[in-house]
Write an enzyme that holds these catalytic residues in place. Structure first.
Site, PDB file in Angstrom:
ATOM      1  CB  SER A  58      -0.879   0.029   1.249  1.00 20.39           C
ATOM      2  OG  SER A  58      -0.065   0.234   2.399  1.00 20.39           O
ATOM      3  N   GLY A  59       0.372   2.337  -0.439  1.00 24.20           N
ATOM      4  CA  GLY A  59       1.107   3.603  -0.401  1.00 24.20           C
ATOM      5  C   GLY A  59       2.578   3.443  -0.761  1.00 24.20           C
ATOM      6  CG  ASP A  60       5.305   5.125   1.974  1.00 21.04           C
ATOM      7  OD1 ASP A  60       4.356   4.436   2.491  1.00 21.04           O
ATOM      8  OD2 ASP A  60       5.983   5.937   2.609  1.00 21.04           O
ATOM      9  CD  GLU A  61       2.918  -0.108   4.758  1.00 11.78           C
ATOM     10  OE1 GLU A  61       2.808   0.383   5.861  1.00 11.78           O
ATOM     11  OE2 GLU A  61       2.163  -1.045   4.346  1.00 11.78           O
TER      12      GLU A  61
END
Lengths: 579, 345
Positions: free
Chosen positions: A496-499
């Site tokens: 997710s996102g920057d993961e």
């Protein structure tokens, strides 16, 4: 489903073949049967009609011959009447006696050449019609009757009527059973009397010449030329049978009964009542083999007025006429049978010719249903079946195109469900599946695997400073660099996102993980070019190892996450093992 | 299936429509001559008595005998037969006695038919075997232009003045009886052996005087019209008178003083009669005026209720009887008709 299909299809093509075959065969058999029957009937009727016509013709020929024969008898009578000696037989003198003897010889010689004559006489006009000369046929001999054996005949029509005739005229009697005693061979036989007057010099009749004709013999002569299957009938003007194959049916009037031709053969009534000259007859009995067909004709004879006539008839058993039709019937039956067999064979053939392409179509459709492969439909005819085959081919292509399209969309959907839309890296869902599967494998193999949890440092600030497009560019580039940094067997996913997360497997040596982590950190440190700017980014990594840091997926992920936070706390752009 | 059903249906329908066998009805079996039991008259009888009548017609004495002798009369209840022929049926037991009292209409018959014992052959040993129904007498037909007064004797047939203008009948028994009557013999049906020559020669004389001998009434009419006939022996009686008058002949009919030979047909019961009452009712019915008159009107035969107009009460009728030797008469007649000279007898 396949079983049901085959049953269904099997029933259908079998049924159509049978039904179509039976229908065509029935039609063929019926058509040939009816044609045969009507041809037979029509031919039969024609045969019967022609045979009747022939019989009638024969009857008329017979009749003419009878008239001619009667005329010949008349000529014989006239010949005797004109003999000069006929004038010299009267009286009792010696000369008269000699004349009588001489004339008797003339009579006798006439009878000897005419076996059909029973008797020849010269009857006097006076003395109650006493016979002057009489020659009788008696068995095989001819007898000259004389003296007391001579009889008086004036009360017979052939005597008193003939005496009134002018010279040369001839009287024909009614045809009767001769009951005049002394006629010997002629006694009780059907007889025709032919008489003519003998004229004296003064113009008065001196007597009459009478010739008795054996009617049976006369007709025996007439009938001699006909085949034995022909039956001859003779009837008088009133229709009384005079000649009949059953002699008990003849001269019924002679003993108080009437056997009439018109009772046996109805159409002959028209001849009796003089409304017709000929009649064709056909009896209709319950037993066809008793039936006869025939022709009857009115045959005038004797006087010129034509009032005097007899009815002559010929019949022939219907069976003998129809003997030819037996052959016809047999041939008809054979032809009908042959045509029926042909019709049946043709029907079967036609049925199969029709059903085979249908079967092929069915097979093609079935194979298509099973394989979803374009099967060429092997029907190339230009008829409706060909059209159907081509349509089915077209339909197959369409279906196949649709199917491909669907499959593609399906794959896409699946890809989308499992991959991150931005980076193209597997998403959380897919990664979980992958991890789960790999944990299972590792567990079975007794190998190790590692989860590297990667969180970008200060990504939010970069995003806020350079915009989302820059952020997206970073994420795409990160995903790319991670992918290139790891082995083929390892997996990179964006959670997710920057993961991001990377799964390394198998892990032979945990020390090696540090190298990988360092390599990843280093790969991300290079600036990322975005619209002319160099963007700098770093990442914090947490590492958990199976089975040491967790026995299942959640544990591993959670522990990797924990380790990553540890890196964050340590100042970022570094990595940290959970354990 | 529907086809089958309809077949069954039609079959049942046919069964229902088929005439019910007349088992329930009494049947009367009548054996008679044409004209004796015409369908309309039979129908009226059937209606009145609620019975069925089966009529069988015969047209010769031989046929009558054949029918009745086959099963000794078992096939019929009542039959019509002439008095001469009746004898052999009585002899054989086929004809059985009946009771005239059961046939009340006999009271309406002319006196000559009521006195049954006076008619030879009807009674035997006091029992009555038959009831007279119809008859025909054989009188003399004459040309009224030739005879100013009717000939009063059959002897006129021998009269040389009419040579070639007489017609006689072609029959052995009748002609012998006729000649015997003319010769004044007591019983014309029983010619004494010694008298045969005389009678035969008399018949040769008749032969010499006639134009011809006829068999059928039509034949006689034709001969009469074409040959200026003066005298005609009317074997068929008043029937022939009618025919000649229809043909336009100016004739008279007379029963000469010797008396006319006459056949008489009677009804008789068979021994196979099933319902005697019914058979008697039939005989009674035929003696009702309309039925008996139908015989005269339709057939030209005389009935027993009223004398024909050509007959006088005083006229003598000689009912035919069996002759002494039919074969002998026939043999002699064959010689006579063949033209044998008188010397041959």
């Amino acid at each position: 489903m396949a079983k049901l299909d085959s049953k269904l299809f099997g029933d259908i093509n079998f049924g159509i073949a049978i039904k179509l075959g039976i229908l065509l065969a029935a039609f063929g058999v019926l058509a040939s049967g009816l044609t045969g029957y009507y041809t037979f009937q029509a031919t039969r009727d024609i045969l019967i009609r022609e045979a009747s016509q022939d019989l009638l013709h024969s009857t008329q020929v017979l009749g003419r011959r009878f008239s001619i024969m009667a005329g010949e008898v008349a000529n014989d009578a006239r010949f005797l009447a004109q003999l000069p000696r006929a004038h010299e037989v009267f009286g009792s003198g010696n000369a008269a006696e000699i004349s009588r003897q001489s004339l008797s010889e003339e009579f006798r010689s006439l009878l000897s050449v005419h076996p059909e004559y029973f008797q020849a006489r010269f009857i006097s006009a006076v003395h109650n019609g006493i016979e002057l000369i009489r020659v009788d046929r008696d068995a095989n001999s001819l007898r000259i009757i004389s003296d007391l054996d001579l009889q008086e005949k004036l009360h017979y029509p052939y005597a008193y009527e003939t005496l009134r005739l002018p010279e040369g005229q001839v009287h024909f009697s009614r045809i009767v059973i001769n009951r005049e005693e002394g006629a010997h061979a002629g006694l009780k036989q059907p007889t025709l009397q032919v008489a003519t007057p003998v004229m004296g010099h003064d113009g008065g009749a001196l007597g009459v010449i009478v010739i008795n004709v054996d009617l049976n013999r006369l007709f025996g002569l007439l009938k001699a030329d006909l085949g034995s299957e022909y039956q001859l009938y003779l009837a008088n003007q009133a229709g009384d049978f005079l000649i009949h194959p059953d002699s008990a049916m003849t001269f019924g009037f002679d003993y108080g009964r009437r056997f009439l031709v018109q009772d046996t053969f109805k159409p002959v009534a028209a001849i009796v009542d003089k409304s017709a000259d000929t009649a064709m007859v056909r009896t209709l009995s319950a037993e066809q083999h008793d039936d006869v067909i025939g022709g009857f004709a009115r045959i005038p004879f004797g006087d010129q007025s034509g009032r005097r006539f007899v009815i002559i008839g010929l019949t022939v058993p219907l069976n003998s006429v129809l003997a030819e039709t037996d052959v016809l019937a047999r041939d008809s039956r054979r032809i009908v049978f042959a045509f029926s067999v042909m019709a049946i064979v043709l029907s079967i053939l036609v049925a199969f010719i029709f059903v085979r392409p249908v079967k092929r179509l069915v097979a093609a459709v079935r194979s298509f249903a099973e394989t979803h492969e374009l099967t060429p439909v092997p029907v190339h005819s230009r008829d409706e079946l060909g059209l159907l085959a081509r349509s089915i081919g077209q339909m197959q292509e369409d279906i196949l195109a649709h199917l491909n399209d669907l499959e593609q969309r399906n794959d896409e959907m699946e890809h989308r469900a499992q991959h991150d839309a931005l980076t193209g890296a597997p998403n959380r869902v897919m990664f979980h599946e992958l991890l789960q599967f790999s944990i299972g494998n590792a567990r079975r193999n007794g190998s190790q695997l590692a989860v590297l949890f990667i969180d970008l440092d200060h990504f939010k600030e970069v995003n806020d400073t350079y915009g989302h497009a820059a952020g997206d560019a970073i994420l795409i580039e990160v995903a790319r660099r991670l992918k290139t940094a790891v082995r083929e067997s390892d997996a990179v996913a964006r959670l997710s996102g920057d993961e991001f997360v990377v799964m390394i497997q198998p892990v032979d040596d945990p020390q090696q993980l540090a190298v990988i982590a360092q390599k990843l950190i280093k790969a991300l440190q290079d600036p990322i070019e975005f619209e002319g700017q160099s963007l700098h980014i770093s990442a914090s990594i947490g590492i958990s190892v199976f089975p040491g840091d967790g026995d299942d997926m959640e544990q591993l992920l959670h522990n990797a996450d924990t380790a990553m936070y540890h890196s964050k706390r340590k100042g970022r752009n570094t990595f940290h093992f959970y354990a | 299936m529907a086809c089958k059903v309809s077949f069954v249906y039609y079959f049942l329908l046919l069964l229902m429509l088929a005439p019910v066998p007349a088992l329930a009805l009494d049947t009367l079996r009548v054996l008679a001559w044409p004209g004796y039991a015409d369908p309309d008259l039979v129908q009226a009888f059937e209606k009145r008595h609620h019975v069925r009548v089966e009529v069988t017609l015969i047209s010769s004495d031989d046929a009558l005998w054949e029918r009745l002798s086959k099963r000794e009369g078992g096939d019929f209840d009542v039959f019509a037969v002439n008095t001469a022929e009746l004898q052999r049926y009585i002899d054989r037991g086929i004809s059985i006695p009946l009771t005239p009292a059961n046939i009340p209409n006999t009271a309406k018959q002319q006196p000559r038919f009521r006195d049954l014992s006076a008619i030879p052959g009807i009674t035997r040993n006091g029992a009555v075997y038959a009831i007279p129904y119809t008859y025909s007498e054989m009188g003399l037909i004459y040309d009224r232009k030739v005879f100013k007064t009717p000939p009063d004797s059959f002897a006129s047939m021998w009269d040389k003045r009419y040579k070639g203008r007489v017609l006689a009948f072609q029959a052995s028994a009748h002609n012998f009886s006729l000649a015997a009557t003319v010769l004044g013999m007591r019983n014309p049906f029983h010619i004494d052996g010694n008298d045969f020559r005389r009678v035969s020669r008399h018949l040769v004389e008749l032969r010499r005087n006639v134009l011809s001998f006829y068999s059928q009434p039509e034949e006689a009419t034709e001969l009469f019209m074409q040959n200026r006939i003066a005298l005609l022996f009317a074997n068929y009686g008043s029937q022939q008178v009618k025919m000649l008058q229809n043909a336009g002949a100016d004739i008279g009919y007379v029963i000469p003083k010797e008396g006319a030979l006459s056949w008489l047909d009677c009804w008789s019961l068979t021994r196979g009669v099933k319902n005697r009452k019914l058979a008697e009712a039939w005989i009674d019915y035929t003696l009702e005026a309309p039925v008996s008159r139908a015989l005269t009107e339709r057939q030209g035969l005389s009935n027993t209720l009223e004398d024909p107009p050509t007959m006088q009460k005083s006229d003598k009728i000689i009912w035919l009887q069996q002759v002494e030797d039919a074969a002998r008469r026939a043999a002699l007649w064959d010689k006579i008709i063949s033209g044998d000279l008188p010397e041959k007898f």
